[in-house]
Design a protein around this motif. Structure first.
Motif, PDB file in Angstrom:
ATOM      1  N   ALA A   1       0.831  -1.199   0.000  1.00 35.43           N
ATOM      2  CA  ALA A   1       0.000   0.000   0.000  1.00 35.43           C
ATOM      3  C   ALA A   1       0.869   1.255   0.000  1.00 35.43           C
ATOM      4  CB  ALA A   1      -0.935  -0.010   1.212  1.00 35.43           C
ATOM      5  N   ALA A   2       1.944   1.243   0.778  1.00 34.89           N
ATOM      6  CA  ALA A   2       2.849   2.396   0.815  1.00 34.89           C
ATOM      7  C   ALA A   2       3.517   2.602  -0.542  1.00 34.89           C
ATOM      8  CB  ALA A   2       3.899   2.199   1.912  1.00 34.89           C
ATOM      9  N   ASP A   3       3.878   1.507  -1.201  1.00 30.32           N
ATOM     10  CA  ASP A   3       4.476   1.612  -2.533  1.00 30.32           C
ATOM     11  C   ASP A   3       3.490   2.221  -3.527  1.00 30.32           C
ATOM     12  OD1 ASP A   3       6.806   0.494  -1.614  1.00 30.32           O
ATOM     13  OD2 ASP A   3       6.357  -1.541  -2.329  1.00 30.32           O
ATOM     14  N   VAL A   4       2.230   1.805  -3.438  1.00 28.11           N
ATOM     15  CA  VAL A   4       1.197   2.357  -4.330  1.00 28.11           C
ATOM     16  C   VAL A   4       1.057   3.854  -4.106  1.00 28.11           C
ATOM     17  CG1 VAL A   4      -1.287   2.396  -4.780  1.00 28.11           C
ATOM     18  CG2 VAL A   4      -0.094   0.208  -4.580  1.00 28.11           C
ATOM     19  N   LEU A   5       0.989   4.264  -2.832  1.00 28.41           N
ATOM     20  CA  LEU A   5       0.834   5.688  -2.527  1.00 28.41           C
ATOM     21  C   LEU A   5       2.031   6.492  -3.041  1.00 28.41           C
ATOM     22  CD1 LEU A   5      -0.904   7.833  -1.138  1.00 28.41           C
ATOM     23  CD2 LEU A   5       0.389   7.400   0.965  1.00 28.41           C
ATOM     24  N   THR A   6       3.234   5.946  -2.880  1.00 28.78           N
ATOM     25  CA  THR A   6       4.437   6.630  -3.365  1.00 28.78           C
ATOM     26  C   THR A   6       4.373   6.835  -4.882  1.00 28.78           C
ATOM     27  OG1 THR A   6       5.762   5.664  -1.587  1.00 28.78           O
ATOM     28  CG2 THR A   6       6.954   6.504  -3.498  1.00 28.78           C
ATOM     29  N   GLU A   7       3.937   5.798  -5.621  1.00 32.34           N
ATOM     30  CA  GLU A   7       3.833   5.907  -7.076  1.00 32.34           C
ATOM     31  C   GLU A   7       2.774   6.940  -7.467  1.00 32.34           C
ATOM     32  OE1 GLU A   7       5.779   4.498  -9.258  1.00 32.34           O
ATOM     33  OE2 GLU A   7       6.877   3.239  -7.866  1.00 32.34           O
ATOM     34  N   LEU A   8       1.658   6.964  -6.744  1.00 34.64           N
ATOM     35  CA  LEU A   8       0.596   7.932  -7.044  1.00 34.64           C
ATOM     36  C   LEU A   8       1.092   9.359  -6.821  1.00 34.64           C
ATOM     37  CD1 LEU A   8      -2.531   6.180  -5.461  1.00 34.64           C
ATOM     38  CD2 LEU A   8      -1.913   6.316  -7.881  1.00 34.64           C
ATOM     39  N   ILE A   9       1.819   9.575  -5.739  1.00 38.76           N
ATOM     40  CA  ILE A   9       2.355  10.908  -5.450  1.00 38.76           C
ATOM     41  C   ILE A   9       3.342  11.326  -6.535  1.00 38.76           C
ATOM     42  CG2 ILE A   9       3.813  12.213  -3.836  1.00 38.76           C
ATOM     43  CD1 ILE A   9       2.568  10.533  -1.579  1.00 38.76           C
ATOM     44  N   THR A  10       4.175  10.393  -6.982  1.00 38.63           N
ATOM     45  CA  THR A  10       5.149  10.700  -8.033  1.00 38.63           C
ATOM     46  C   THR A  10       4.445  11.107  -9.320  1.00 38.63           C
ATOM     47  OG1 THR A  10       6.697   9.096  -7.087  1.00 38.63           O
ATOM     48  CG2 THR A  10       7.091   9.787  -9.358  1.00 38.63           C
ATOM     49  N   ILE A  11       3.367  10.390  -9.670  1.00 46.05           N
ATOM     50  CA  ILE A  11       2.613  10.727 -10.885  1.00 46.05           C
ATOM     51  C   ILE A  11       1.989  12.109 -10.770  1.00 46.05           C
ATOM     52  CG2 ILE A  11       0.587  10.099 -12.268  1.00 46.05           C
ATOM     53  CD1 ILE A  11       1.219   7.154 -11.580  1.00 46.05           C
ATOM     54  N   VAL A  12       1.394  12.394  -9.619  1.00 45.22           N
ATOM     55  CA  VAL A  12       0.751  13.697  -9.418  1.00 45.22           C
ATOM     56  C   VAL A  12       1.776  14.823  -9.504  1.00 45.22           C
ATOM     57  CG1 VAL A  12      -0.422  15.140  -7.716  1.00 45.22           C
ATOM     58  CG2 VAL A  12      -1.191  12.791  -8.105  1.00 45.22           C
ATOM     59  N   ARG A  13       2.979  14.606  -8.979  1.00 44.30           N
ATOM     60  CA  ARG A  13       4.006  15.645  -8.992  1.00 44.30           C
ATOM     61  C   ARG A  13       4.500  15.963 -10.403  1.00 44.30           C
ATOM     62  NH1 ARG A  13       7.397  13.776  -3.584  1.00 44.30           N
ATOM     63  NH2 ARG A  13       6.182  15.009  -2.102  1.00 44.30           N
ATOM     64  N   THR A  14       4.308  15.031 -11.341  1.00 41.83           N
ATOM     65  CA  THR A  14       4.701  15.314 -12.727  1.00 41.83           C
ATOM     66  C   THR A  14       3.698  16.242 -13.412  1.00 41.83           C
ATOM     67  OG1 THR A  14       3.501  13.410 -13.647  1.00 41.83           O
ATOM     68  CG2 THR A  14       5.779  13.037 -12.913  1.00 41.83           C
ATOM     69  N   GLY A  15       2.575  16.490 -12.765  1.00 35.03           N
ATOM     70  CA  GLY A  15       1.551  17.339 -13.369  1.00 35.03           C
ATOM     71  C   GLY A  15       0.509  16.552 -14.132  1.00 35.03           C
ATOM     72  N   GLN A  16       0.675  15.246 -14.179  1.00 36.31           N
ATOM     73  CA  GLN A  16      -0.283  14.401 -14.888  1.00 36.31           C
ATOM     74  C   GLN A  16      -1.421  14.050 -13.942  1.00 36.31           C
ATOM     75  OE1 GLN A  16       1.386  10.895 -16.756  1.00 36.31           O
ATOM     76  NE2 GLN A  16      -0.535   9.770 -16.548  1.00 36.31           N
ATOM     77  N   GLY A  17      -2.638  14.245 -14.371  1.00 36.98           N
ATOM     78  CA  GLY A  17      -3.785  13.949 -13.533  1.00 36.98           C
ATOM     79  C   GLY A  17      -4.013  12.453 -13.393  1.00 36.98           C
ATOM     80  N   LEU A  18      -4.650  12.073 -12.306  1.00 36.47           N
ATOM     81  CA  LEU A  18      -4.978  10.670 -12.068  1.00 36.47           C
ATOM     82  C   LEU A  18      -6.421  10.397 -12.464  1.00 36.47           C
ATOM     83  CD1 LEU A  18      -3.409   9.950  -8.557  1.00 36.47           C
ATOM     84  CD2 LEU A  18      -2.676   8.987 -10.744  1.00 36.47           C
ATOM     85  N   THR A  19      -6.693   9.135 -12.817  1.00 34.33           N
ATOM     86  CA  THR A  19      -8.049   8.650 -13.041  1.00 34.33           C
ATOM     87  C   THR A  19      -8.219   7.380 -12.226  1.00 34.33           C
ATOM     88  OG1 THR A  19      -7.427   7.258 -14.930  1.00 34.33           O
ATOM     89  CG2 THR A  19      -8.035   9.554 -15.405  1.00 34.33           C
ATOM     90  N   ALA A  20      -9.472   6.977 -12.024  1.00 35.40           N
ATOM     91  CA  ALA A  20      -9.721   5.741 -11.275  1.00 35.40           C
ATOM     92  C   ALA A  20      -9.076   4.559 -11.981  1.00 35.40           C
ATOM     93  CB  ALA A  20     -11.229   5.521 -11.130  1.00 35.40           C
ATOM     94  N   ASP A  21      -9.093   4.567 -13.316  1.00 37.42           N
ATOM     95  CA  ASP A  21      -8.477   3.492 -14.086  1.00 37.42           C
ATOM     96  C   ASP A  21      -6.964   3.461 -13.851  1.00 37.42           C
ATOM     97  OD1 ASP A  21      -8.697   1.426 -16.251  1.00 37.42           O
ATOM     98  OD2 ASP A  21      -7.344   2.818 -17.271  1.00 37.42           O
TER      99      ASP A  21
END
Length: 333
Positions: free
Chosen positions: A42-62
């Motif tokens: 779970a911590a690894d998933v959160l870290t990856e999500l934060i990294t994606i958000v910091r690039t400026g790319q938006g997240l989707t549920a998919d």
């Protein structure tokens, strides 16, 4: 935090549904509770999500679901995959969305001939088209050639009216659709007229040598062995070839072997050639498409067993019938 949990906590609910650890969010703090393995993942998933958000790319549920799925492999970094840009056009960026798609894109970069094999919706043709347009824009090639066999999908359309272009248009229309997603609409007719982009049936490839080109063969499962050999031997200097298809959807006449099925055994291990396998986990269309493909895979997997059971039952019936006839003959004598 809003970017991580999503609008109305949509991404948070996705995490709660797909992670084995319990998720608790308070303010800017996220707490995971569960086994050591579940909390680490779970911590690894959160870290990856934060990294994606910091690039400026938006997240989707998919995208969140895909990050969770990739976290099962400790050597896979979802942020690296989901932020790899292939092509940007009209405010839209084309990227690989799964690990297998990234491997496919990387194989196109490093090999001369690449086979992308997988079910519908896995981005085989779309990503190949994006790499072709990228190569053309970078002047790595002088033209793009798109081809596919003119085989109906289980139907007979009869004789089509109009000019030769009108007749072949229904067969190559999916290639045009992908092309219009990546090239300005007003530029497409000019590129087609100039021959910079060519869309044609596979039969038109015979006798040609294709130099300085990015060549894509789509729906390759509907090529015969002879057609596949003919196509592959069109390869010229400083060219690339990408062959895409789904070996579970062959529409060839009965008794004709699929060139795509056979070529894997023929060319496996040849330098400069790569085979990339995509699965229902790589489907990037509507989520339901992936479930449909998986359901058909399960159905196909049990068919041989059903067929074997039916044959065994038939043999038992025949054996009993023969024994009964023998008994009746003995009684008559």
């Amino acid at each position: 935090m809003v970017s991580i949990v999503g609008p109305h906590d949509e991404f948070l609910r996705t995490l709660e549904a797909h992670l084995d650890a319990d998720v608790h969010v308070r303010g800017n703090e996220v707490t995971f509770t569960g086994s050591a393995e579940a909390v680490t993942r779970a911590a690894d998933v959160l870290t990856e999500l934060i990294t994606i958000v910091r690039t400026g790319q938006g997240l989707t549920a998919d995208a969140v679901e895909r990050v969770v799925g990739m976290a099962a492999d400790p050597d896979t970094h979802a942020a690296e995959i989901l932020t790899q840009n292939i092509l940007s056009t009209r405010g839209k960026t084309i990227r690989p969305k799964t690990l297998n798609q990234k491997r496919y894109v990387d194989a196109i970069d490093t090999h001369t001939v690449v086979f992308g094999i997988g079910p519908a919706g896995t981005g085989k043709t779309y990503l190949a088209m994006a790499k072709a347009v990228q190569a053309l824009q970078a002047k790595e090639v002088n033209r793009i050639i798109l081809t596919r066999p003119a085989i109906e999908a289980g139907e007979r359309l009869g004789f089509l009216p109009g000019t030769l272009n009108d007749k072949i248009d229904p067969y190559v229309r999916p290639l045009y659709d992908a092309l219009h997603d990546m090239v300005d609409a007003e530029s497409v007719p000019k590129l087609l007229t100039a021959g910079t982009i060519e869309v044609a049936p596979l039969a038109y490839m015979r006798g040609r040598t294709l130099n300085d080109a990015f060549i894509i063969l789509d729906e390759a499962q509907n090529t015969s062995m002879e057609q596949m050999k003919m196509f592959l031997t069109r390869l010229g200097f400083t060219s690339k070839m990408v062959v895409t298809g789904d070996i579970t959807q062959v529409n060839l006449p009965g008794g004709t072997k699929s060139g795509l099925r056979e070529v894997q055994g023929i060319l496996d291990g040849v330098d400069g050639i790569a085979f990339c396998q995509l699965t229902n986990q790589d489907v990037v269309r509507h989520r339901l498409v992936g479930r449909i493909v998986a359901a058909y895979d399960r159905y196909d997997a049990v068919q041989p067993q059903r067929g074997q059971s039916a044959r065994q039952q038939g043999r038992r019936v025949a054996r009993h019938a023969g024994q009964r006839r023998a008994n009746e003959s003995g009684e008559t004598a």
